[in-house]
Design a protein around this motif. Structure first.
Motif, PDB file in Angstrom:
ATOM      1  N   PRO A  52      18.006  25.303  22.716  1.00 28.72           N
ATOM      2  CA  PRO A  52      16.735  25.816  23.194  1.00 28.72           C
ATOM      3  C   PRO A  52      16.343  27.110  22.484  1.00 28.72           C
ATOM      4  CG  PRO A  52      18.415  26.188  24.859  1.00 28.72           C
ATOM      5  CD  PRO A  52      19.048  25.385  23.744  1.00 28.72           C
ATOM      6  N   LEU A  53      15.075  27.207  22.172  1.00 25.40           N
ATOM      7  CA  LEU A  53      14.515  28.398  21.550  1.00 25.40           C
ATOM      8  C   LEU A  53      14.715  29.585  22.493  1.00 25.40           C
ATOM      9  CD1 LEU A  53      12.675  29.282  19.120  1.00 25.40           C
ATOM     10  CD2 LEU A  53      10.759  28.889  20.642  1.00 25.40           C
ATOM     11  N   GLN A  54      15.068  30.727  21.950  1.00 23.03           N
ATOM     12  CA  GLN A  54      15.273  31.918  22.778  1.00 23.03           C
ATOM     13  C   GLN A  54      14.043  32.814  22.712  1.00 23.03           C
ATOM     14  OE1 GLN A  54      19.746  33.179  22.460  1.00 23.03           O
ATOM     15  NE2 GLN A  54      18.932  32.746  20.441  1.00 23.03           N
ATOM     16  N   VAL A  55      13.499  33.160  23.849  1.00 31.44           N
ATOM     17  CA  VAL A  55      12.396  34.106  23.932  1.00 31.44           C
ATOM     18  C   VAL A  55      13.024  35.456  24.246  1.00 31.44           C
ATOM     19  CG1 VAL A  55      10.286  34.757  25.130  1.00 31.44           C
ATOM     20  CG2 VAL A  55      10.811  32.329  24.739  1.00 31.44           C
ATOM     21  N   VAL A  56      12.916  36.384  23.309  1.00 29.27           N
ATOM     22  CA  VAL A  56      13.540  37.690  23.460  1.00 29.27           C
ATOM     23  C   VAL A  56      12.465  38.684  23.903  1.00 29.27           C
ATOM     24  CG1 VAL A  56      14.891  39.487  22.334  1.00 29.27           C
ATOM     25  CG2 VAL A  56      15.219  37.090  21.687  1.00 29.27           C
ATOM     26  N   ASP A  57      12.645  39.263  25.078  1.00 27.84           N
ATOM     27  CA  ASP A  57      11.659  40.157  25.700  1.00 27.84           C
ATOM     28  C   ASP A  57      11.856  41.592  25.215  1.00 27.84           C
ATOM     29  OD1 ASP A  57       9.886  41.503  27.327  1.00 27.84           O
ATOM     30  OD2 ASP A  57      10.946  41.074  29.197  1.00 27.84           O
ATOM     31  N   ARG A  58      11.412  41.896  23.995  1.00 33.55           N
ATOM     32  CA  ARG A  58      11.495  43.263  23.477  1.00 33.55           C
ATOM     33  C   ARG A  58      10.399  44.144  24.063  1.00 33.55           C
ATOM     34  NH1 ARG A  58      16.215  42.493  22.373  1.00 33.55           N
ATOM     35  NH2 ARG A  58      16.889  41.743  20.343  1.00 33.55           N
ATOM     36  N   ALA A  59       9.367  43.520  24.631  1.00 37.03           N
ATOM     37  CA  ALA A  59       8.290  44.282  25.265  1.00 37.03           C
ATOM     38  C   ALA A  59       8.750  44.880  26.592  1.00 37.03           C
ATOM     39  CB  ALA A  59       7.064  43.387  25.491  1.00 37.03           C
ATOM     40  N   GLY A  60       9.780  44.290  27.179  1.00 41.86           N
ATOM     41  CA  GLY A  60      10.304  44.800  28.446  1.00 41.86           C
ATOM     42  C   GLY A  60       9.387  44.576  29.629  1.00 41.86           C
ATOM     43  N   VAL A  61       8.598  43.493  29.591  1.00 44.40           N
ATOM     44  CA  VAL A  61       7.655  43.249  30.680  1.00 44.40           C
ATOM     45  C   VAL A  61       8.252  42.442  31.822  1.00 44.40           C
ATOM     46  CG1 VAL A  61       5.600  43.470  29.249  1.00 44.40           C
ATOM     47  CG2 VAL A  61       6.666  41.242  29.526  1.00 44.40           C
ATOM     48  N   GLY A  62       9.431  41.896  31.626  1.00 44.09           N
ATOM     49  CA  GLY A  62      10.099  41.216  32.727  1.00 44.09           C
ATOM     50  C   GLY A  62       9.792  39.744  32.859  1.00 44.09           C
ATOM     51  N   PHE A  63       9.730  39.019  31.737  1.00 46.40           N
ATOM     52  CA  PHE A  63       9.636  37.563  31.848  1.00 46.40           C
ATOM     53  C   PHE A  63      10.798  37.100  32.717  1.00 46.40           C
ATOM     54  CE2 PHE A  63       7.779  38.092  27.488  1.00 46.40           C
ATOM     55  CZ  PHE A  63       6.515  37.620  27.782  1.00 46.40           C
ATOM     56  N   ALA A  64      10.577  36.058  33.493  1.00 39.15           N
ATOM     57  CA  ALA A  64      11.649  35.515  34.320  1.00 39.15           C
ATOM     58  C   ALA A  64      12.761  35.007  33.418  1.00 39.15           C
ATOM     59  CB  ALA A  64      11.119  34.401  35.212  1.00 39.15           C
ATOM     60  N   GLU A  65      13.972  35.538  33.599  1.00 37.35           N
ATOM     61  CA  GLU A  65      15.101  35.170  32.755  1.00 37.35           C
ATOM     62  C   GLU A  65      15.543  33.742  33.046  1.00 37.35           C
ATOM     63  OE1 GLU A  65      19.226  37.221  31.175  1.00 37.35           O
ATOM     64  OE2 GLU A  65      18.210  38.034  32.908  1.00 37.35           O
ATOM     65  N   GLY A  66      16.011  33.055  32.011  1.00 36.37           N
ATOM     66  CA  GLY A  66      16.473  31.682  32.147  1.00 36.37           C
ATOM     67  C   GLY A  66      15.504  30.709  31.510  1.00 36.37           C
ATOM     68  N   ALA A  67      15.621  29.437  31.870  1.00 40.33           N
ATOM     69  CA  ALA A  67      14.796  28.383  31.284  1.00 40.33           C
ATOM     70  C   ALA A  67      13.318  28.648  31.558  1.00 40.33           C
ATOM     71  CB  ALA A  67      15.194  27.027  31.846  1.00 40.33           C
ATOM     72  N   VAL A  68      12.485  28.390  30.544  1.00 39.75           N
ATOM     73  CA  VAL A  68      11.037  28.555  30.690  1.00 39.75           C
ATOM     74  C   VAL A  68      10.502  27.273  31.322  1.00 39.75           C
ATOM     75  CG1 VAL A  68       8.851  28.946  29.510  1.00 39.75           C
ATOM     76  CG2 VAL A  68      10.929  30.094  28.701  1.00 39.75           C
ATOM     77  N   GLU A  69      10.044  27.388  32.563  1.00 36.65           N
ATOM     78  CA  GLU A  69       9.537  26.241  33.310  1.00 36.65           C
ATOM     79  C   GLU A  69       8.146  25.860  32.812  1.00 36.65           C
ATOM     80  OE1 GLU A  69      11.248  24.623  35.743  1.00 36.65           O
ATOM     81  OE2 GLU A  69      12.941  25.970  35.402  1.00 36.65           O
ATOM     82  N   GLY A  70       7.931  24.564  32.603  1.00 31.64           N
ATOM     83  CA  GLY A  70       6.609  24.060  32.258  1.00 31.64           C
ATOM     84  C   GLY A  70       6.307  23.993  30.772  1.00 31.64           C
ATOM     85  N   ALA A  71       7.177  24.513  29.930  1.00 30.26           N
ATOM     86  CA  ALA A  71       6.932  24.475  28.484  1.00 30.26           C
ATOM     87  C   ALA A  71       7.388  23.125  27.925  1.00 30.26           C
ATOM     88  CB  ALA A  71       7.669  25.605  27.777  1.00 30.26           C
ATOM     89  N   ALA A  72       6.637  22.609  26.955  1.00 26.93           N
ATOM     90  CA  ALA A  72       6.996  21.351  26.313  1.00 26.93           C
ATOM     91  C   ALA A  72       8.226  21.525  25.421  1.00 26.93           C
ATOM     92  CB  ALA A  72       5.820  20.818  25.496  1.00 26.93           C
ATOM     93  N   VAL A  73       8.373  22.713  24.841  1.00 31.07           N
ATOM     94  CA  VAL A  73       9.520  23.012  23.980  1.00 31.07           C
ATOM     95  C   VAL A  73      10.634  23.607  24.848  1.00 31.07           C
ATOM     96  CG1 VAL A  73       8.667  25.317  23.383  1.00 31.07           C
ATOM     97  CG2 VAL A  73      10.258  24.186  21.863  1.00 31.07           C
ATOM     98  N   ALA A  74      11.871  23.209  24.572  1.00 28.81           N
ATOM     99  CA  ALA A  74      13.005  23.765  25.311  1.00 28.81           C
ATOM    100  C   ALA A  74      13.177  25.229  24.926  1.00 28.81           C
ATOM    101  CB  ALA A  74      14.277  22.990  24.996  1.00 28.81           C
ATOM    102  N   ALA A  75      13.076  26.120  25.909  1.00 27.50           N
ATOM    103  CA  ALA A  75      13.169  27.557  25.652  1.00 27.50           C
ATOM    104  C   ALA A  75      13.810  28.266  26.832  1.00 27.50           C
ATOM    105  CB  ALA A  75      11.779  28.136  25.384  1.00 27.50           C
TER     106      ALA A  75
END
Length: 138
Positions: A52-75
């Motif tokens: 799965p593609l890794q989304v790295v939160d360098r902005a520090g906005v607090g994306f929910a950690e773990g699997a991205v729900e609802g995305a077509a691409v595994a991330a």
């Protein structure tokens, strides 16, 4: 080289003075990940080890950690300060802000030497739509 494409069709978090809910951030992230313009650079068939593609939160906005729900691409999201798995590709989100009522995300996809900016419209309710997406090769 610069590509410019215009496409149509929880707790409060603050990013550069704008208020976003965790749900709004998730909707914007899913729209970015599922963008047909960005998707062509994933090369999922040729490089399955990137996922799965890794989304790295360098902005520090607090994306929910773990699997991205609802995305077509595994991330999966790697929290700000987290250490990504070096064997997988990363989509690095460097900044998140607000432009009018839209979310602006600045990001990089180092595996393909891309950086970019996306303006994402968040209609009331569910979903999100990419309004503009600019990619630069570096």
């Amino acid at each position: 080289m610069v590509f410019v494409v215009a496409l149509f069709g929880g707790c409060a978090l603050t990013a550069q003075g704008a208020e976003f809910s965790r749900g709004e951030l998730s909707r914007a992230l899913v729209a970015l990940l599922d963008s047909s313009v960005l998707e062509q650079y994933y090369h999922a068939d040729a490089f399955p080890e990137r996922f799965p593609l890794q989304v790295v939160d360098r902005a520090g906005v607090g994306f929910a950690e773990g699997a991205v729900e609802g995305a077509a691409v595994a991330a999966v999201v790697v929290a700000a300060g987290g250490v990504p798995d070096s064997s997988r590709a990363e989509l690095v989100v460097d900044q998140v802000g607000m432009v009018g009522a839209d979310v602006l995300m600045e990001f990089r996809f180092p595996a393909e030497g891309l950086s970019g900016k996306a303006t994402i419209f968040l209609p009331g309710g569910a979903g999100a739509r990419i309004k503009t997406l600019q990619l630069n090769e570096y």
